[in-house]
Design a protein around this motif. Structure first.
Motif, PDB file in Angstrom:
ATOM      1  N   GLY A   1     -10.426   6.543 -14.800  1.00  0.00           N
ATOM      2  CA  GLY A   1     -11.043   5.955 -15.990  1.00  0.00           C
ATOM      3  C   GLY A   1     -12.534   5.788 -15.797  1.00  0.00           C
ATOM      4  O   GLY A   1     -13.026   5.781 -14.667  1.00  0.00           O
TER       5      GLY A   1
ATOM      6  N   GLU B   1       0.828  -1.208   0.000  1.00  0.00           N
ATOM      7  CA  GLU B   1       0.000   0.000   0.000  1.00  0.00           C
ATOM      8  C   GLU B   1       0.862   1.258   0.000  1.00  0.00           C
ATOM      9  O   GLU B   1       1.826   1.342   0.773  1.00  0.00           O
ATOM     10  CB  GLU B   1      -0.879  -0.017   1.261  1.00  0.00           C
TER      11      GLU B   1
ATOM     12  N   ASN C   1     -22.538  -7.408  -7.664  1.00  0.00           N
ATOM     13  CA  ASN C   1     -21.338  -6.640  -8.019  1.00  0.00           C
ATOM     14  C   ASN C   1     -21.604  -5.188  -7.706  1.00  0.00           C
ATOM     15  O   ASN C   1     -22.590  -4.622  -8.189  1.00  0.00           O
ATOM     16  CB  ASN C   1     -21.037  -6.746  -9.523  1.00  0.00           C
TER      17      ASN C   1
ATOM     18  N   GLY D   1      -8.194   4.326  -8.725  1.00  0.00           N
ATOM     19  CA  GLY D   1      -9.655   4.230  -8.869  1.00  0.00           C
ATOM     20  C   GLY D   1     -10.347   5.171  -7.889  1.00  0.00           C
ATOM     21  O   GLY D   1      -9.956   6.337  -7.743  1.00  0.00           O
TER      22      GLY D   1
END
Ligand SMILES: Cc1cc2nc3c(=O)[nH]c(=O)nc-3n(C[C@H](O)[C@H](O)[C@H](O)COP(=O)(O)OP(=O)(O)OC[C@H]3O[C@@H](n4cnc5c(N)ncnc54)[C@H](O)[C@@H]3O)c2cc1C
Length: 567
Positions: A391, A195, A350, A232
């Motif tokens: 993205g 990390e 999901n 992300g």
């Protein structure tokens, strides 16, 4: 692919990538293929977060016609074609059908024009190296043809269906692995469970990162000429780490959700189903007027998605609760009553976070960001040596990586090759004619493996099936783990030795796909834990913990289903 943190710490890298989702992996692959010295660190397992949760559609951009965004359509069509070319074992064409009604925006005339435009704009949609893989042109179905495909559709007002081709990822985790393997083959140093906890900084320049190895519980530094933050939904959290950019704020996030339904697909077409609730996309030139769900046949299951709601909380607090899943099912049932979905049909949920557009939520959905963001912190915050990328689609990750690495090659001096990711197949994708190749029988000790096992091996490892099969030739290693699943025991050993699987969940859900065949149970999880534990030297307590962790979560990705949720 091996974890070598000493080597990582001792090297001065050209690029360090933060995040092992599809964006980070694609950037690492592109940079390594151009000859850069690359490191990638992922704080959990590769692809465990947003990338695990997609609907697996490789979009050719038909829906962007609604925004009259021809440029983005061309990018999507190109990316879809490239993915079919560089990963032929993982991408399959898929036909989509949208029922037509009345004479307006959902009518046959408008759809006929849209399908014609889609074909015209996608004139070069076929992969050049796979002569048998063809994406047919769009066409209209009559009402009778549409009802033959989907007998449960409401007949009132139905005038037929519009059909267009797209593609589907058969296994997103294996695609990510193929991208990472190739980056590693070209010299990238890659590690999961490492990390980023802070930055190395001299005045206004970032020179690398401080990291924490979560397995060995050790801190160390990784030096790089340029750092790319591809974390992300955590991009801002990373920026706020010590020596970073306090207060930096890139985008807002929305919670996206799909369900995986334990029902055999009844059609090989994906079906668009209108929700009865309103939705307005302020950026669209043509309003379609409602939320559209897609029922997507995927292997032996059906995927349904996607809903988007605002999520103004910390990404680590993302969960999904039973009530939300029930609302989701109710909404799909309201749009297509014949489905009569029940909670027991849901195998997995999901859920992930996607960047949302500014503006108000209208109706039940929030509008999403349409384009990726590449933030140069020298320009935005006066801090050199750091880029952040956000993205919006799995489909576009290779394309965005190309743009990011173009920028890196302008910033980091060196003799770099041009981008090669569009033409060099990913690891496993080096297959000349997939349709012919997949028919070649695989044998162990002169016994031909059953068809489903062969198909699974070819689909998962492509051209490297033989390498993995070598691990299945040893005693007991050719046995199936589950009676109804084609996954062989030796694959777990391969996952540990060559793909950095360090937990039970890494091996069963992200290197193989066992949870698609059975709900977690003590029996088969223990069988897997025996094999993996033997490889990794687990003591009985650790082994028990690993099984318990897998049993406690219904979802194998980011979050588990709980009785109440955030957002
Ligand atoms: C429900 C849903 C359906 C979707 N359907 C589709 C679809 O059909 N087609 C399509 O093209 N796209 C789809 N998408 C979008 C697509 O999945 C995402 O655009 C893509 O996966 C984003 O990848 P990423 O690498 O940016 O993020 P992630 O996969 O989230 O990766 C970021 C990684 O950074 C790591 N990280 C965070 N902090 C640190 C740190 N401090 N140190 C090291 N690592 C760190 C995280 O652990 C994480 O693994 C869907 C998404 C969702 C949620």
């Amino acid at each position: 692919m091996q974890r070598n943190l000493h080597h990582m710490a001792d090297t001065e890298h050209d690029v360090l990538v933060i995040g092992g989702g599809i964006y980070g992996a694609s950037i690492a692959r592109d940079a390594a293929l151009r000859g850069m010295r690359v490191a990638l660190v992922e704080r959990g397992d590769f692809g465990h977060a947003t990338s695990f949760n997609s609907l697996k559609v490789i979009h050719g951009g038909f829906r962007y016609l609604q925004h009259l965004d021809i440029r983005r359509m061309r990018i999507s069509i190109r990316e879809r074609r490239i993915m079919m070319t560089i990963a032929p074992h993982l991408i399959e064409p898929l036909l989509f059908c949208l029922p037509t009604h009345g004479h307006g925006i959902r009518g046959r005339m408008v759809m006929r024009i849209a399908l014609g435009l889609n074909d015209l704009i996608g004139f070069d949609r076929h992969p050049p190296n796979q002569p048998k893989t063809r994406l047919p042109g769009g066409h209209l179905l009559s009402k009778r043809e549409c009802l033959q495909l989907f007998p449960g559709l409401d007949r009132s007002g139905l005038t037929g269906g519009a059909v267009w081709p797209d593609c589907q990822l058969m296994n997103s985790e294996r695609l990510l692995m193929g991208v990472l393997h190739q980056a590693a083959e070209y010299g990238a140093q890659i590690a999961n469970y490492v990390e980023v906890t802070g930055f190395l900084r001299h005045d206004h320049r970032i020179d690398g990162v401080q990291v924490f190895d979560r397995l060995a519980q050790e801190k160390f530094d990784v030096r790089a000429r340029l750092v790319v933050n591809a974390a992300g939904p955590w991009v801002d959290h990373v920026l706020h780490r010590p020596n970073g950019i306090p207060g930096a704020s890139t985008v807002r996030w929305s919670k996206a959700m799909n369900v995986v339904i334990q029902r055999k697909p009844t059609s090989r077409y994906a079906l668009g189903v209108w929700s009865p609730y309103d939705f307005r996309d302020d950026q669209a030139v043509i309003q379609k007027g409602g939320r559209l769900f897609f029922l997507v046949p995927w292997r032996h299951l059906t995927l349904i998605g996607t809903t988007h709601t605002d999520f103004p909380h910390a990404p680590d607090s993302l969960t999904v609760c039973e009530e939300e899943v029930q609302h989701f099912l109710d909404e799909v049932n309201a749009g297509y009553p014949a489905l009569a979905l029940e909670a027991d049909d849901v195998l997995h949920v999901n859920v992930g976070l996607l960047p949302r557009a500014e503006g108000q939520q209208t109706g039940r959905d929030v509008p999403l960001l349409k384009e990726y963001r590449l933030i140069d912190h020298r320009r935005e915050h006066g801090v050199d040596g750091l880029l952040t990328v956000v993205g919006v689609k799995f489909t576009e990750a290779r394309h965005v990586a190309e743009r990011v690495v173009d920028e890196i090659s302008r910033r980091v001096t060196g003799r770099w090759d041009a981008c090669r990711t569009a033409s060099i197949p990913i690891w496993g994708g080096e297959i000349e004619e997939w349709e012919r190749w997949r028919g070649t029988p695989i044998r162990i000790d002169d016994i031909t493996l059953p068809h489903d096992v062969q198909e699974h091996l070819y689909r998962s490892y492509g051209a490297h099936s033989d390498t993995v099969l070598a691990y299945c030739r040893k005693p007991n290693m050719a046995e199936r783990i589950l009676e109804n699943a084609p996954v062989l025991t030796g694959e777990l050993v391969y996952a540990v030795r060559h793909e950095m699987a360090v937990t039970l969940q890494d091996a069963i859900a992200r290197r193989t796909d066992l949870p698609l065949y059975a709900r977690p149970s003590d029996t088969w999880l223990n069988r897997c834990a025996d094999v993996i534990g033997e490889e990794l030297g687990w003591n009985p307590e650790h082994r028990r913990d690993q099984v318990a962790q897998c049993l406690s979560g219904c979802s194998w990705g980011w979050s588990s289903v709980s009785s109440s949720s955030r957002g």
